[in-house]
Scaffold this active site. Structure first.
Site, PDB file in Angstrom:
ATOM      1  N   GLY A  17       2.267   5.173  10.947  1.00  0.00           N
ATOM      2  CA  GLY A  17       1.185   6.146  10.786  1.00  0.00           C
ATOM      3  C   GLY A  17       0.558   6.103   9.400  1.00  0.00           C
ATOM      4  N   ALA A  54       4.865   8.027  10.743  1.00  0.00           N
ATOM      5  CA  ALA A  54       5.053   9.316  11.397  1.00  0.00           C
ATOM      6  C   ALA A  54       6.496   9.726  11.164  1.00  0.00           C
ATOM      7  CB  ALA A  54       4.782   9.168  12.890  1.00  0.00           C
ATOM      8  N   GLU A  86      -1.837   3.356   9.500  1.00  0.00           N
ATOM      9  CA  GLU A  86      -2.955   3.802  10.339  1.00  0.00           C
ATOM     10  C   GLU A  86      -3.865   4.778   9.584  1.00  0.00           C
ATOM     11  OE1 GLU A  86      -0.047   4.769  13.504  1.00  0.00           O
ATOM     12  OE2 GLU A  86      -1.478   3.809  14.857  1.00  0.00           O
ATOM     13  N   GLU A 134       6.317  -0.098  14.550  1.00  0.00           N
ATOM     14  CA  GLU A 134       6.656   0.741  15.716  1.00  0.00           C
ATOM     15  C   GLU A 134       7.511   0.026  16.754  1.00  0.00           C
ATOM     16  OE1 GLU A 134       3.760   0.786  14.170  1.00  0.00           O
ATOM     17  OE2 GLU A 134       3.031   2.838  13.997  1.00  0.00           O
TER      18      GLU A 134
END
Ligand code: COA
Length: 262
Positions: free
Chosen positions: A113, A66, A116, A136
């Site tokens: 992300g 992200a 993911e 993270e």
């Protein structure tokens, strides 16, 4: 729709979605997530698309996570942060629930992300120079786009705990060993190896593919008995298709099956 941060190309029944912000290692900002959402809606609605390949632009990254600059904007704002996570989760769920096989072709860093996004694909291929991980916790947060749930389901809670709690990066080989990556290729063979796998899948019965994917997906949240009931239903439905007769006749007649998806 015109895209700024992704590319959507379609050829021979395969849609390719490329996250295209190479100068930011294809990090997922809100705009990019919205564009991914439109692209997944587009391929879901397009009957000419039978499979999807998701990858990253450039030779360095699949997706490096992200966008950290944007994440900082929601610091101290629990409801905004949860909203962002829910949005990312809904976009990735669209990919997972397309009803069409998708392959995350991991050409470089697949972190946070990005990892993911790859986990939401039906299958994953990776180049030997790819690095995967959920870092993270090194930023003081946890995965927010479904990673804590999907990684545990794909590779088991032991692996998910190791990845999520250490925040370490893992090689494609290590990810392959624990079942996260399905096939590993030399960088120059990633494209060809991935497309070969896609074309193998596309040569199989389209309805059977859909039922097989759905049985696995819906079975994730079911008990063994409930899952077997689902399997029985899909097995029954598959037996009503012309594809079943074609597949079995082709085998007995020693020829290649010509499935019509009927
Ligand atoms: N969000 C925002 N920008 C990112 C990013 C991310 N997740 N990952 C990389 N970038 C940007 C960098 O800030 C840099 O931008 P700049 O040139 O404007 O400074 C550019 O992409 C190149 O990255 P850089 O860090 O210089 O490359 P590197 O080869 O030295 O390191 C990584 C590569 C992947 C190890 C490193 O970029 C990294 O750790 N990224 C963050 C990974 C992460 O924690 N992801 C999870 C987020 S929840």
């Amino acid at each position: 729709m015109t895209y700024q941060n992704i590319l959507l190309e379609k050829e021979g029944g395969v849609a390719r979605v490329t996250v295209n912000r190479p100068d930011k290692l294809n990090a997922l900002n809100h705009q990019t997530l919205s564009e991914l959402e439109s692209a997944f809606d587009d391929v879901a609605a397009d009957s000419s698309v039978r499979a999807v390949v998701v990858t990253g632009a450039g030779d360095k990254a699949f997706v490096a996570g992200a966008d950290i600059g944007e994440l900082l904007d929601v610091a101290g704002e629990a409801s905004k942060a949860s909203e962002l996570a829910a949005f990312g989760q809904s976009v990735f769920r669209k990919l997972e629930e397309l009803g069409k096989p998708s392959v995350g072709m991991i050409n470089g860093f697949a972190l946070g992300g990005g990892c993911e996004l790859a986990l939401a694909c039906t299958l994953r291929t990776a180049s030997t120079k790819a690095k995967l991980g959920l870092p993270e916790v090194s930023l003081g947060i946890i995965p927010g786009y479904g990673g804590s749930q999907r990684l545990a389901r794909i590779a088991g809670p032991g692996v998910a705990r190791e990845w999520i709690l250490t925040g370490d990066m893992f090689t494609a080989e290590e990810a392959h060993r624990v079942g996260i990556v399905n096939r590993v290729f030399a960088p120059e063979e990633l494209e060809e190896g991935t497309m070969k796998m896609v074309h193998t899948i596309l040569s199989r019965g389209p309805i059977a593919l859909r039922f097989g994917m759905e049985a696995i997906l819906r079975g994730w949240d079911a008990s063994q008995t409930e899952g077997e009931t689902l399997e029985t239903e899909f097995f029954g439905k598959a037996s009503e298709t012309a594809d079943m007769r074609e597949g079995m006749s082709a085998f007995l007649e020693k020829r290649k099956a010509a499935f019509k998806g009927e």
